[in-house]
Design a protein around this motif. Structure first.
Motif, short mmCIF file in Angstrom:
data_model
loop_
_atom_site.label_atom_id
_atom_site.label_comp_id
_atom_site.label_asym_id
_atom_site.label_seq_id
_atom_site.Cartn_x
_atom_site.Cartn_y
_atom_site.Cartn_z
N CYS A 48 -4.40 11.47 1.57
CA CYS A 48 -4.49 10.54 0.44
C CYS A 48 -5.17 9.26 0.92
CB CYS A 48 -3.10 10.22 -0.10
SG CYS A 48 -2.26 11.60 -0.89
N PRO A 49 -5.82 8.52 0.01
CA PRO A 49 -6.46 7.26 0.42
C PRO A 49 -5.45 6.25 0.92
CG PRO A 49 -6.48 7.52 -1.98
CD PRO A 49 -6.02 8.81 -1.42
N LEU A 50 -5.80 5.56 2.01
CA LEU A 50 -4.87 4.64 2.64
C LEU A 50 -4.60 3.38 1.82
CD1 LEU A 50 -5.85 4.86 6.41
CD2 LEU A 50 -3.56 5.20 5.46
N HIS A 51 -5.39 3.15 0.77
CA HIS A 51 -5.07 2.01 -0.10
C HIS A 51 -3.97 2.38 -1.09
CE1 HIS A 51 -7.24 3.75 -3.54
NE2 HIS A 51 -8.21 4.05 -2.70
N HIS A 52 -3.48 3.62 -1.03
CA HIS A 52 -2.39 4.08 -1.87
C HIS A 52 -1.09 4.00 -1.08
CE1 HIS A 52 -0.10 7.42 -4.01
NE2 HIS A 52 -0.30 6.50 -4.93
N ALA A 53 0.01 3.66 -1.75
CA ALA A 53 1.28 3.44 -1.07
C ALA A 53 1.77 4.67 -0.32
CB ALA A 53 2.34 2.98 -2.08
N THR A 54 1.53 5.87 -0.86
CA THR A 54 2.01 7.08 -0.20
C THR A 54 1.37 7.24 1.17
OG1 THR A 54 2.48 8.25 -2.27
CG2 THR A 54 2.04 9.60 -0.32
N ALA A 55 0.04 7.16 1.23
CA ALA A 55 -0.66 7.35 2.50
C ALA A 55 -0.31 6.23 3.48
CB ALA A 55 -2.16 7.40 2.27
N GLY B 118 2.37 4.38 3.57
CA GLY B 118 3.76 4.46 3.98
C GLY B 118 3.99 5.52 5.05
N PHE B 119 3.51 6.73 4.82
CA PHE B 119 3.76 7.81 5.77
C PHE B 119 2.96 7.61 7.06
CE2 PHE B 119 5.60 9.98 2.12
CZ PHE B 119 6.64 10.68 2.70
N THR C 55 4.61 1.90 -5.79
CA THR C 55 4.20 0.73 -5.01
C THR C 55 5.26 -0.37 -5.13
OG1 THR C 55 1.88 1.26 -5.43
CG2 THR C 55 2.40 -1.00 -4.75
N GLU C 56 5.82 -0.51 -6.33
CA GLU C 56 6.75 -1.60 -6.60
C GLU C 56 8.17 -1.34 -6.11
OE1 GLU C 56 3.64 -1.54 -9.95
OE2 GLU C 56 4.70 -0.12 -8.66
N THR C 57 8.55 -0.06 -5.95
CA THR C 57 9.95 0.27 -5.66
C THR C 57 10.18 0.86 -4.28
OG1 THR C 57 9.74 2.50 -6.58
CG2 THR C 57 10.38 0.72 -8.10
N ALA C 58 9.12 1.29 -3.59
CA ALA C 58 9.23 2.07 -2.34
C ALA C 58 9.92 3.40 -2.65
CB ALA C 58 9.95 1.28 -1.27
N LEU C 59 10.46 4.05 -1.63
CA LEU C 59 11.04 5.39 -1.78
C LEU C 59 12.36 5.31 -2.54
CD1 LEU C 59 10.69 8.38 -0.95
CD2 LEU C 59 12.01 7.84 1.10
N VAL C 60 12.49 6.11 -3.60
CA VAL C 60 13.67 6.05 -4.46
C VAL C 60 14.51 7.33 -4.38
CG1 VAL C 60 14.48 5.88 -6.86
CG2 VAL C 60 12.58 4.45 -6.07
N SER C 61 13.86 8.50 -4.48
CA SER C 61 14.62 9.75 -4.52
C SER C 61 13.88 10.82 -3.74
CB SER C 61 14.85 10.21 -5.96
OG SER C 61 13.62 10.60 -6.56
N LEU C 62 14.60 11.89 -3.40
CA LEU C 62 14.02 12.98 -2.62
C LEU C 62 14.66 14.30 -3.02
CD1 LEU C 62 12.13 13.64 -0.10
CD2 LEU C 62 14.26 13.65 1.23
#
Length: 551
Positions: free
Chosen positions: A259-266, A268-269, A362-369
């Motif tokens: 995923c693009p690094l300007h995205h929170a997922t990329a 973050g991981f 982006t606003e909440t970080a990791l919430v559920s899994l």
């Protein structure tokens, strides 16, 4: 009131015990793989590493495992010692160029080593690290530069022509550095020049990461992008502890970034992998399942994070290949958009129980899994809220909805962003009594599983009935001919809006066959009244469907 208070205290006590138990398990798990050199421990103590400053941890890993590879991109490898030296040199170069703590640095780059170096260098200085898309148009460039008040700018050379058209204000914001080849624009300088802008010093810079912040601009599918501000001196590790406890993540592992690094997922991981002393493999360019599995063959045991459309590509590729010819990921984390139940089942069948579906923003970080067991037991679920997060599903009246009903998903935790940069109105609109919402709708079943039902602004009102696109889309993708579907509302003189479906198919199917399929499973207002076909749904760079392009 007494019973309620005792019950609330008991709930908090059980939650605290569960978190402490998970923390102990994670400590034992990570401790088995930990290798510590006395010099590295001393360096960490000198720096006062607190666990949130990734450049501080980079300095620790550079002392502890200097020859371990930290970053791989194409044919280039950077060890932790190499990466730390580059981060230090660029940070000093920015200081020499006049950048000061708190200034904003705008980064508009592909998945390159320079992007990681620039992010870490800016954080080490205590700057505001602003991430934007390298696909930005001149209008978007102007907005990002002006709104972020960037004093340092690093962009792809291919963006220079667009940058030169945006007007005088952004161009006077600060020195512009380019990556990706020479530029004919005399107002820019190569990013590599920053490494040599200041004399090296024997004494390392004092790390100011915990005074830094990250500003990530939302995708802007519903209007002008907003900059969500996250300070690095805040937050709780509880969701991360739960992530380690429930997955195979550990020290020294490899993460393949697609995923693009300007995205929170990329971001973050990838940041998490570096912080744990692991290797980050950057795959640049459009997502290609073949290239991904080639990277997996070179880095067996790697994990990755994808959006559902990428997962579909991986599954389809794996189903068409000989099972013994593919290196299997250690774990696949999926997020960014709803994960259809049928796709999750196919992925688990293809790769084994290594699939995890997460929810965050982006606003909440990791919430559920949700792990693979959850995804088979409750198809489409985003799991249950992780420790450190409190979730409420609120109706239009602001009250919590009962199980089974759809409400807007609000989250309260110590990991919420401070708000939207210079946009008090947008911040206030997203908040309810300390809970934050990005506009997602969800429901909770009796088992506590959460399910996304779409976005607040995507709800279709047909004859006064709320129709949630996600429910209709799940029915459509249940048809064997349908790969994916998107549902929108179109104007109707009688009903106000009627449901229209846009589908991508794997085999030939008629509109009438799909309408008949829906009639047996959906109530009248929810049924599509028309269907159109396309080769691929329009998406943002981060995988979200652009519903406005379907109208």
């Amino acid at each position: 009131m007494r019973v309620s208070a005792v019950s609330s205290w008991g709930h908090r006590a059980r939650a605290a015990w569960a978190e402490a138990s998970a923390g102990a398990r994670v400590a034992r798990k990570l401790g088995r793989d930990a290798v510590l050199r006395p010099g590295a421990v001393a360096a960490a103590l000198r720096e006062g590493v607190r666990g949130r400053g990734i450049p501080s941890w980079l300095r620790f890993h550079a002392a502890n495992t200097p020859d371990r590879i930290a970053l791989t991109a194409k044919d280039r490898d950077l060890t932790f010692a190499d990466l730390d030296r580059e981060v230090e040199a660029v940070a000093r170069g920015w200081l020499e160029a006049g950048l000061r703590r708190g200034d904003a640095v705008l980064l508009l780059l592909r998945n390159r080593p320079e992007l990681v170096v620039a992010q870490l260098a800016a954080a080490r200085l205590g700057n505001r690290v602003v991430s934007g898309s390298w696909r930005s148009t001149p209008r978007e460039l102007a907005h990002l530069a002006e709104h972020s008040r960037a004093r340092g700018i690093v962009l792809e050379t291919t963006l220079v022509p667009a940058w030169s058209t945006v007007g005088p204000n952004p161009r006077s914001a600060g020195r512009v550095y380019t990556v990706g080849g020479p530029s004919d624009d005399g107002d820019t300088a190569p990013f590599a020049a920053l490494r040599h802008a200041a004399p090296a010093s024997a004494r390392p810079m004092r790390d100011a990461t915990l005074r830094a912040s990250v500003v990530m601009y939302t995708s802007g599918t519903t209007g002008v992008p907003k900059g969500a501000v996250r300070r690095l001196d805040r937050g709780t590790a509880a969701p991360m502890v739960a992530l380690f406890d429930r997955t195979t993540l550990g020290l020294g592992q490899t993460h393949i970034t697609v995923c693009p690094l300007h995205h929170a997922t990329a971001m973050g991981f990838s940041t998490l992998a570096l912080g744990l002393g692991g290797r980050v493999v950057l795959l640049e360019g459009p997502f290609d399942p073949g290239r991904f599995f080639e990277a997996m063959a070179r880095h067996p045991g790697a994990h990755t994070a994808v959006v559902p459309v990428m997962l579909r590509g991986l599954v389809t590729f794996a189903e068409g290949a000989a099972s013994s010819s593919l290196a299997r990921p250690r774990a696949i984390f999926c997020g960014g958009a709803p994960l259809p139940g049928p796709l999750a089942r196919r992925a688990i069948a293809a790769f084994g129980p290594i699939l995890f579906n997460f929810y965050g923003a982006t606003e909440t970080a990791l919430v559920s899994l949700a792990d693979s067991h959850d995804l088979l037991a409750a198809p489409g679920t985003i799991g249950r809220a992780l420790p450190g997060n409190e979730v409420r599903l609120l109706g239009p009246d602001g009250r919590e909805v009962p199980d089974g009903e759809v409400g807007e998903l609000f989250v309260r935790s110590d990991n919420l962003v401070d708000g939207y940069d210079r946009d008090r109105a947008a911040t206030a609109a997203a908040m309810r009594d300390g809970f934050f919402s990005v506009g997602d709708l969800a429901r909770r079943d009796a088992r506590g599983y959460l399910f996304l039902e779409g976005r607040r602004h995507d709800v279709i009102i047909s004859g006064g009935v709320n129709v949630y696109p996600r429910e209709v889309e799940m029915v459509l993708t249940g048809h064997p001919a349908v790969v994916e579907a998107a549902v929108i509302g179109v104007a109707d003189e009688v009903w106000g809006e009627r449901v229209h479906a846009v589908v991508v198919t794997r085999t030939a199917v008629t509109e009438e066959a799909l309408l008949t399929h829906c009639r047996g499973q959906l109530a009248g207002p929810k049924r599509p009244r028309s269907v159109s076909f396309c080769a691929a749904l329009p998406r943002t760079p981060t995988g979200k469907i652009r519903r406005s392009d379907l109208l």
